[in-house]
Structures are given as structure tokens and as C-alpha cells.
Design an enzyme around this catalytic site. Structure first.
Site, PDB file in Angstrom:
ATOM      1  N   ASN A  49       0.793  -1.282  -0.079  1.00 24.64           N
ATOM      2  CA  ASN A  49       0.139   0.032  -0.041  1.00 24.64           C
ATOM      3  C   ASN A  49       0.827   1.242   0.059  1.00 24.64           C
ATOM      4  OD1 ASN A  49       0.422  -0.924   2.640  1.00 24.64           O
ATOM      5  ND2 ASN A  49      -1.151   0.004   3.539  1.00 24.64           N
ATOM      6  N   GLU A  51       0.320   5.242   0.494  1.00 26.73           N
ATOM      7  CA  GLU A  51      -0.452   6.302   1.278  1.00 26.73           C
ATOM      8  C   GLU A  51      -0.005   7.825   0.566  1.00 26.73           C
ATOM      9  OE1 GLU A  51      -0.710   5.528   5.477  1.00 26.73           O
ATOM     10  OE2 GLU A  51      -2.101   3.882   5.075  1.00 26.73           O
ATOM     11  N   CYS A  60      -4.367   0.571  -2.311  1.00 31.72           N
ATOM     12  CA  CYS A  60      -4.238  -0.689  -1.580  1.00 31.72           C
ATOM     13  C   CYS A  60      -3.049  -1.514  -2.155  1.00 31.72           C
ATOM     14  CB  CYS A  60      -5.295  -1.066  -1.710  1.00 31.72           C
ATOM     15  SG  CYS A  60      -6.539  -0.432  -0.704  1.00 31.72           S
ATOM     16  N   GLU A  62      -3.292  -4.715  -2.940  1.00 36.85           N
ATOM     17  CA  GLU A  62      -3.724  -5.652  -3.703  1.00 36.85           C
ATOM     18  C   GLU A  62      -3.788  -5.163  -5.251  1.00 36.85           C
ATOM     19  OE1 GLU A  62      -5.043  -4.919  -0.927  1.00 36.85           O
ATOM     20  OE2 GLU A  62      -5.975  -6.273   0.005  1.00 36.85           O
ATOM     21  N   CYS A  91     -10.292  -4.925   1.037  1.00 37.22           N
ATOM     22  CA  CYS A  91     -11.424  -4.065   1.152  1.00 37.22           C
ATOM     23  C   CYS A  91     -12.287  -4.288  -0.220  1.00 37.22           C
ATOM     24  CB  CYS A  91     -10.902  -2.474   1.009  1.00 37.22           C
ATOM     25  SG  CYS A  91     -10.203  -1.928  -0.633  1.00 37.22           S
ATOM     26  N   CYS A  94     -10.938  -3.513  -3.622  1.00 33.35           N
ATOM     27  CA  CYS A  94     -10.018  -4.674  -4.165  1.00 33.35           C
ATOM     28  C   CYS A  94     -10.676  -5.865  -4.679  1.00 33.35           C
ATOM     29  CB  CYS A  94      -8.925  -4.823  -3.101  1.00 33.35           C
ATOM     30  SG  CYS A  94      -7.583  -3.557  -2.831  1.00 33.35           S
TER      31      CYS A  94
END
Ligand code: THU
Length: 132
Positions: A49, A51, A60, A62, A91, A94
Site C-alpha cells: 500500500n 499512502e 491498496c 492488492e 477491502c 480490491c
């Protein structure tokens, strides 16, 4: 020679996800995620990930792993590993992106520091959106 089905090596996939997790850029949440997907080309693609100070721009792990696979010319996922501290699952966004490139039976292993669980893509996202 018959058609050979390469069995996913989850240890290798988990190691790749964990290696990527060490590079997660998470100064805001401190929640590091590493993901790895086994492509139908037999290669492993990983992501972490990333940010941003503008929080909503976070990507993310994934989806970064899947983007690396697609950028390399592969559009089919055979297996997925996600590594976090607490064994968290992908999530919703994803899950939808996974369903674009995997089949319902594709296995997703979610590993934490002390436990790991296996799901199928269909379990994680039943009745996923698909254009007909
Ligand atoms: N995160 C992922 O990388 N994958 C998921 O499926 C869930 C959330 C990240 C986004 C953010 O950097 C941090 O975890 C906390 O939400």
C-alpha cells in the site's frame, strides 16, 4: 504432454507478499499491507500500500500487485496472498478488482502475524459486478 496445471505455491506467494509489505509507505495509518498474485504466466507480482497526505489517493497493496501484473502483459490471476499484522482481508474495492482478473474459485490467503485464513474470490465478493 498433457495440459499441466501449476499448483500455486502459497509459501512462495506469501514470502513475496511479506517482502513487499516491508516496503509499504504508510506514514498515516501505520497499517502495512503486502500482496502478491500468481499470474497465469507463472510469475509472481507483488505490491504494497502507498499512502498520500491527501488520504483518498492511497492505493491498496492488492491493486498495486494486480496493476504490476497487467502492466507486464498478464490478465489472469491463479492465486492471491495478502499479508498484514492482523490477517485482514481485502477491502471492497480490491475485491471487485480481483474479480475482474480471477475466477470465483481462485484462492485468496490472508495471513497475519499469528494466523492465516483462506477464502475464495466468490466468498469474498458474491455476485460481483460484471458487464454482460
Ligand atoms: N489497505 C490495503 O492496502 N488493502 C486493503 O485491502 C485494505 C486497506 C491499506 C490502505 C491504507 O493504506 C491502509 O491499509 C489502512 O486502510
Amino acid at each position: 504432454m498433457g495440459k499441466e496445471q501449476r499448483l500455486p505455491n502459497f509459501d512462495e506467494l506469501l514470502r513475496a507478499a511479506q517482502a513487499s509489505r516491508t516496503r509499504a509507505y504508510v506514514p498515516y495509518s501505520k497499517y502495512a499491507v503486502g500482496a502478491a498474485v500468481l499470474g497465469s504466466d507463472g510469475k509472481i507480482y507483488s505490491g504494497c500500500n502507498v499512502e498520500n497526505a491527501s488520504y483518498g489517493l492511497t492505493i491498496c497493496a492488492e491493486r498495486n500487485a494486480i496493476a504490476a501484473m497487467v502492466a507486464a502483459g498478464c490478465t489472469s490471476i491463479e492465486a492471491v496472498a495478502v499479508v498484514t499484522a492482523d490477517g485482514g482481508t481485502p477491502c471492497g474495492a480490491c475485491r471487485q478488482v480481483l474479480s475482474e482478473f480471477a475466477v470465483g474459485e481462485t484462492t485468496v490467503v490472508c495471513a497475519g502475524d499469528t494466523s492465516s485464513h483462506q477464502f475464495s474470490v466468490a466468498e469474498l465478493l458474491p455476485s460481483s459486478f460484471k458487464l454482460s
